[in-house]
Design a protein around this motif. Sequence first.
Motif, PDB file in Angstrom:
ATOM      1  N   ALA A 188       0.869  -1.146   0.103  1.00 27.72           N
ATOM      2  CA  ALA A 188      -0.051  -0.015  -0.052  1.00 27.72           C
ATOM      3  C   ALA A 188       0.818   1.221   0.246  1.00 27.72           C
ATOM      4  CB  ALA A 188      -1.004  -0.020   1.160  1.00 27.72           C
ATOM      5  N   VAL A 189       0.683   2.299  -0.971  1.00 27.15           N
ATOM      6  CA  VAL A 189       1.488   3.582  -0.956  1.00 27.15           C
ATOM      7  C   VAL A 189       0.669   4.568  -0.980  1.00 27.15           C
ATOM      8  CG1 VAL A 189       2.875   4.581  -2.525  1.00 27.15           C
ATOM      9  CG2 VAL A 189       2.882   2.253  -2.496  1.00 27.15           C
ATOM     10  N   VAL A 190       0.929   5.726  -0.146  1.00 25.32           N
ATOM     11  CA  VAL A 190       0.528   6.853  -0.212  1.00 25.32           C
ATOM     12  C   VAL A 190       1.169   7.841  -1.088  1.00 25.32           C
ATOM     13  CG1 VAL A 190      -0.047   8.721   1.496  1.00 25.32           C
ATOM     14  CG2 VAL A 190      -0.001   6.494   2.266  1.00 25.32           C
ATOM     15  N   ALA A 191       0.133   8.577  -1.781  1.00 23.32           N
ATOM     16  CA  ALA A 191       0.632   9.550  -2.973  1.00 23.32           C
ATOM     17  C   ALA A 191       0.030  10.951  -2.391  1.00 23.32           C
ATOM     18  CB  ALA A 191       0.589   9.175  -4.190  1.00 23.32           C
ATOM     19  N   HIS A 192       0.633  11.950  -2.343  1.00 26.68           N
ATOM     20  CA  HIS A 192       0.142  13.096  -1.922  1.00 26.68           C
ATOM     21  C   HIS A 192       0.224  14.137  -3.090  1.00 26.68           C
ATOM     22  CE1 HIS A 192      -0.596  12.649   2.298  1.00 26.68           C
ATOM     23  NE2 HIS A 192       0.704  11.965   2.365  1.00 26.68           N
ATOM     24  N   TRP A 193      -0.431  15.195  -3.161  1.00 31.34           N
ATOM     25  CA  TRP A 193      -0.531  16.157  -4.273  1.00 31.34           C
ATOM     26  C   TRP A 193      -1.066  17.520  -3.669  1.00 31.34           C
ATOM     27  CZ3 TRP A 193       2.208  18.065  -7.678  1.00 31.34           C
ATOM     28  CH2 TRP A 193       1.749  19.322  -8.459  1.00 31.34           C
ATOM     29  N   ALA A 194      -0.341  18.363  -4.053  1.00 29.47           N
ATOM     30  CA  ALA A 194      -1.059  19.815  -3.408  1.00 29.47           C
ATOM     31  C   ALA A 194      -0.328  20.718  -4.482  1.00 29.47           C
ATOM     32  CB  ALA A 194      -0.790  20.057  -2.126  1.00 29.47           C
ATOM     33  N   ALA A 195      -1.304  21.865  -4.835  1.00 32.93           N
ATOM     34  CA  ALA A 195      -0.826  23.055  -5.501  1.00 32.93           C
ATOM     35  C   ALA A 195      -1.502  24.160  -5.125  1.00 32.93           C
ATOM     36  CB  ALA A 195      -0.999  22.920  -7.009  1.00 32.93           C
ATOM     37  N   PHE A 196      -0.908  25.182  -4.534  1.00 29.89           N
ATOM     38  CA  PHE A 196      -1.507  26.269  -4.089  1.00 29.89           C
ATOM     39  C   PHE A 196      -0.547  27.529  -4.160  1.00 29.89           C
ATOM     40  CE2 PHE A 196       0.275  23.524  -0.787  1.00 29.89           C
ATOM     41  CZ  PHE A 196       1.077  24.655  -0.061  1.00 29.89           C
ATOM     42  N   PRO A 197      -1.413  28.470  -4.205  1.00 32.26           N
ATOM     43  CA  PRO A 197      -0.445  29.741  -4.178  1.00 32.26           C
ATOM     44  C   PRO A 197       0.218  30.167  -3.024  1.00 32.26           C
ATOM     45  CG  PRO A 197      -2.567  30.521  -3.956  1.00 32.26           C
ATOM     46  CD  PRO A 197      -2.593  28.839  -4.185  1.00 32.26           C
ATOM     47  N   ARG A 198       1.430  31.062  -2.806  1.00 31.78           N
ATOM     48  CA  ARG A 198       2.019  31.351  -1.604  1.00 31.78           C
ATOM     49  C   ARG A 198       2.386  32.862  -1.733  1.00 31.78           C
ATOM     50  NH1 ARG A 198       7.425  32.148  -2.499  1.00 31.78           N
ATOM     51  NH2 ARG A 198       8.167  31.049  -4.050  1.00 31.78           N
ATOM     52  N   GLU A 199       2.476  33.627  -0.621  1.00 35.52           N
ATOM     53  CA  GLU A 199       3.120  35.020  -0.876  1.00 35.52           C
ATOM     54  C   GLU A 199       4.416  34.938  -1.039  1.00 35.52           C
ATOM     55  OE1 GLU A 199       1.396  37.956  -0.024  1.00 35.52           O
ATOM     56  OE2 GLU A 199      -0.420  36.805   0.152  1.00 35.52           O
ATOM     57  N   ARG A 200       4.814  36.175  -2.106  1.00 37.95           N
ATOM     58  CA  ARG A 200       6.281  36.081  -2.320  1.00 37.95           C
ATOM     59  C   ARG A 200       6.695  37.655  -1.432  1.00 37.95           C
ATOM     60  NH1 ARG A 200       8.242  35.524  -8.327  1.00 37.95           N
ATOM     61  NH2 ARG A 200       7.016  33.631  -8.651  1.00 37.95           N
TER      62      ARG A 200
END
Length: 189
Positions: A172-184
């Motif tokens: 069993a494998v966990v795969a995470h994905w996230a894409a979100f903005p960040r402040e510069r």
Amino acid sequence: MERKTVELDSRMLRALAHPLRMRLVELLRRDGPATASGLGKRLGESSGTTSWHLRQLAEHGFVEEDAERGNRRERWWRVVHDSFNLNAMRFAGDPDLSGPLNTYLMSAAERRYDREASFFANAERWRDSWGDAPAFSDYSLSLTPEEAQELSAEVDAVVARYRRAPRDGDTAVVAHWAAFPRERHPEEP
């Protein structure tokens, strides 16, 4: 392999936005059907507490009784959906949903951290069989919102290509994905 994914609406978000309920769904997804008492032992909760939360989850369509297992005294539960989609921005401006949304997002982030920390704590156990296969990456990109949506859709498509029923020799494998903005915060000369 057909996947059952549900888009969380406001009613479902309110019902799921409880750390114990999220853990119950996670355990049922990860390890398959279980009883309230078995789940309670694993989570350090009473069977009465887990049973109550399972009934709440069932009322909102997250879990169902597994009629193929158990008997009149022993109720088994299983998940209904393989995954959830949550468009957090859809609920971000709603003051009635700010509490449930925050609870859901923070609990999801904590669960993600816990899974990765658990792996690192036990990494030695996987060294011989997995070698360099575990991967942890962090990217900083400059994208438009449309490009971020495209990237997420492409990642989802790649994951879908690898999704299948378990076979002998699998782990069993966990795969995470996230894409979100960040402040510069660039430093000024």
